[in-house]
Design a protein around this motif. Structure first.
Motif, PDB file in Angstrom:
ATOM      1  N   PHE A   1       0.772  -1.168   0.131  1.00 38.14           N
ATOM      2  CA  PHE A   1       0.122   0.082  -0.093  1.00 38.14           C
ATOM      3  C   PHE A   1       0.951   1.344   0.023  1.00 38.14           C
ATOM      4  O   PHE A   1       0.505   2.225  -0.896  1.00 38.14           O
ATOM      5  CB  PHE A   1      -0.798   0.158   1.329  1.00 38.14           C
ATOM      6  CG  PHE A   1      -1.847   1.158   1.056  1.00 38.14           C
ATOM      7  CD1 PHE A   1      -2.903   1.183   0.484  1.00 38.14           C
ATOM      8  CD2 PHE A   1      -1.443   2.387   2.205  1.00 38.14           C
ATOM      9  CE1 PHE A   1      -3.856   2.350   0.496  1.00 38.14           C
ATOM     10  CE2 PHE A   1      -2.511   3.415   1.958  1.00 38.14           C
ATOM     11  CZ  PHE A   1      -3.398   3.377   1.389  1.00 38.14           C
TER      12      PHE A   1
ATOM     13  N   GLN B   1       2.480   1.437  -3.610  1.00 35.44           N
ATOM     14  CA  GLN B   1       1.533   1.485  -4.912  1.00 35.44           C
ATOM     15  C   GLN B   1       0.597   2.857  -4.593  1.00 35.44           C
ATOM     16  O   GLN B   1       0.278   3.365  -5.565  1.00 35.44           O
ATOM     17  CB  GLN B   1       0.629   0.404  -5.051  1.00 35.44           C
ATOM     18  CG  GLN B   1       1.366  -0.919  -5.284  1.00 35.44           C
ATOM     19  CD  GLN B   1       2.003  -0.856  -6.606  1.00 35.44           C
ATOM     20  OE1 GLN B   1       1.636  -0.246  -7.582  1.00 35.44           O
ATOM     21  NE2 GLN B   1       3.229  -1.483  -6.666  1.00 35.44           N
ATOM     22  N   VAL B   2       0.401   3.076  -3.277  1.00 36.55           N
ATOM     23  CA  VAL B   2      -0.548   4.300  -3.152  1.00 36.55           C
ATOM     24  C   VAL B   2       0.195   5.684  -2.785  1.00 36.55           C
ATOM     25  O   VAL B   2       0.438   6.559  -3.303  1.00 36.55           O
ATOM     26  CB  VAL B   2      -1.758   3.923  -2.311  1.00 36.55           C
ATOM     27  CG1 VAL B   2      -2.636   5.086  -2.121  1.00 36.55           C
ATOM     28  CG2 VAL B   2      -2.341   2.773  -2.975  1.00 36.55           C
TER      29      VAL B   2
ATOM     30  N   PRO C   1      -5.162   9.872  -4.613  1.00 35.99           N
ATOM     31  CA  PRO C   1      -5.022   8.691  -3.627  1.00 35.99           C
ATOM     32  C   PRO C   1      -6.216   7.811  -3.705  1.00 35.99           C
ATOM     33  O   PRO C   1      -6.117   6.751  -3.712  1.00 35.99           O
ATOM     34  CB  PRO C   1      -4.915   9.562  -2.270  1.00 35.99           C
ATOM     35  CG  PRO C   1      -4.764  11.143  -2.329  1.00 35.99           C
ATOM     36  CD  PRO C   1      -5.128  11.062  -3.754  1.00 35.99           C
ATOM     37  N   GLY C   2      -7.379   8.661  -4.185  1.00 33.00           N
ATOM     38  CA  GLY C   2      -8.633   7.431  -4.425  1.00 33.00           C
ATOM     39  C   GLY C   2      -8.457   6.520  -5.506  1.00 33.00           C
ATOM     40  O   GLY C   2      -8.853   5.552  -5.619  1.00 33.00           O
TER      41      GLY C   2
ATOM     42  N   THR D   1      -5.840   4.080  -4.775  1.00 36.61           N
ATOM     43  CA  THR D   1      -6.348   3.029  -3.754  1.00 36.61           C
ATOM     44  C   THR D   1      -7.120   1.910  -4.383  1.00 36.61           C
ATOM     45  O   THR D   1      -7.036   0.942  -4.395  1.00 36.61           O
ATOM     46  CB  THR D   1      -7.025   3.699  -2.611  1.00 36.61           C
ATOM     47  OG1 THR D   1      -6.082   4.604  -1.892  1.00 36.61           O
ATOM     48  CG2 THR D   1      -7.474   2.555  -1.517  1.00 36.61           C
ATOM     49  N   ARG D   2      -7.916   2.591  -5.328  1.00 34.24           N
ATOM     50  CA  ARG D   2      -8.860   1.608  -6.085  1.00 34.24           C
ATOM     51  C   ARG D   2      -7.971   0.862  -6.958  1.00 34.24           C
ATOM     52  O   ARG D   2      -8.239  -0.425  -7.198  1.00 34.24           O
ATOM     53  CB  ARG D   2      -9.912   2.293  -6.993  1.00 34.24           C
ATOM     54  CG  ARG D   2     -10.970   1.850  -7.301  1.00 34.24           C
ATOM     55  CD  ARG D   2     -11.942   2.936  -7.972  1.00 34.24           C
ATOM     56  NE  ARG D   2     -11.467   4.125  -7.849  1.00 34.24           N
ATOM     57  CZ  ARG D   2     -11.779   5.358  -8.457  1.00 34.24           C
ATOM     58  NH1 ARG D   2     -13.148   5.017  -9.352  1.00 34.24           N
ATOM     59  NH2 ARG D   2     -11.361   6.328  -8.226  1.00 34.24           N
TER      60      ARG D   2
ATOM     61  N   TRP E   1      -4.786  -0.105  -6.570  1.00 24.25           N
ATOM     62  CA  TRP E   1      -4.202  -1.172  -5.584  1.00 24.25           C
ATOM     63  C   TRP E   1      -5.000  -2.186  -5.302  1.00 24.25           C
ATOM     64  O   TRP E   1      -4.701  -3.581  -5.375  1.00 24.25           O
ATOM     65  CB  TRP E   1      -3.615  -0.537  -4.356  1.00 24.25           C
ATOM     66  CG  TRP E   1      -3.019  -1.435  -3.441  1.00 24.25           C
ATOM     67  CD1 TRP E   1      -1.754  -1.909  -3.601  1.00 24.25           C
ATOM     68  CD2 TRP E   1      -3.470  -1.651  -2.161  1.00 24.25           C
ATOM     69  NE1 TRP E   1      -1.535  -2.532  -2.142  1.00 24.25           N
ATOM     70  CE2 TRP E   1      -2.560  -2.626  -1.538  1.00 24.25           C
ATOM     71  CE3 TRP E   1      -4.646  -1.429  -1.430  1.00 24.25           C
ATOM     72  CZ2 TRP E   1      -3.056  -2.948  -0.148  1.00 24.25           C
ATOM     73  CZ3 TRP E   1      -5.003  -1.852  -0.070  1.00 24.25           C
ATOM     74  CH2 TRP E   1      -3.795  -2.693   0.425  1.00 24.25           C
ATOM     75  N   LEU E   2      -6.179  -1.907  -4.903  1.00 18.19           N
ATOM     76  CA  LEU E   2      -7.313  -3.033  -4.525  1.00 18.19           C
ATOM     77  C   LEU E   2      -7.686  -3.856  -5.720  1.00 18.19           C
ATOM     78  O   LEU E   2      -7.871  -5.282  -5.782  1.00 18.19           O
ATOM     79  CB  LEU E   2      -8.488  -2.499  -3.915  1.00 18.19           C
ATOM     80  CG  LEU E   2      -8.425  -1.978  -2.682  1.00 18.19           C
ATOM     81  CD1 LEU E   2      -9.593  -1.128  -2.139  1.00 18.19           C
ATOM     82  CD2 LEU E   2      -8.131  -2.941  -1.643  1.00 18.19           C
TER      83      LEU E   2
END
Length: 161
Positions: free
Chosen positions: A47, A50-51, A81-82, A85-86, A88-89
């Motif tokens: 995290f 990647q973020v 960041p949004g 994060t998407r 990364w998930l």
């Protein structure tokens, strides 16, 4: 090829760093406990790489080493960041399923449907983007694009007098 090497470097760096963090506890724990101990640091490091690092610098560690930047489409800016994060998930869910998708494609190809051959250009472009609307580009290409947009690409010649 660069993108795959960058992803491999990211995975390697996360696993090695996570392993070094868990190493002091590995001797006194059983194998399932060590695996459980390793999952947490690897996810946190992934995290952060990647973020957080991508939001701050424009690329994770492996991508920085390979000279790749992550940009937001269509404005070609650093993603927020949004979106990161998407992405990364999505990567956490997508990567483990790749053997299944490959097997399914081989089985469908053996049935006679769509055999191996060149992929259409629209499929190639779709393969390079992800659901979060981000794209990985070479640092030199990004710099050339920004110069061209800013009008500093140099004098242009026209064909008409």
């Amino acid at each position: 090829m660069r993108r795959y090497l960058a992803v491999g470097l990211d995975c390697y760096l996360c696993l090695v760093t996570g392993g070094l963090l868990v190493r002091p506890y590995a001797d006194s724990a059983s194998v399932p406990q060590v695996v459980g101990l390793l999952i947490g640091p690897v996810l946190v490091l992934s995290f952060l790489n990647q973020v957080v690092l991508t939001a701050v610098v424009g690329a994770g560690a492996g991508k920085l080493i390979m000279g790749i930047r992550v940009v937001s489409l269509p404005d070609v800016r650093r993603p927020g960041p949004g979106r990161l994060t998407r992405r990364w998930l999505y990567g956490l869910c997508w990567l483990p399923l790749q053997p299944w998708y490959g097997l399914r494609a081989r089985l469908a190809g053996a049935g006679g449907g769509g055999g191996p051959g060149p992929r259409p250009a629209c499929e190639e472009a779709a393969a390079r983007t992800d659901p979060a609307g981000l794209r990985q580009v070479r640092r030199s290409d990004l710099a050339a694009h920004r110069r061209a947009v800013a009008g500093r690409a140099g004098p242009r010649t026209t064909g008409s007098p």
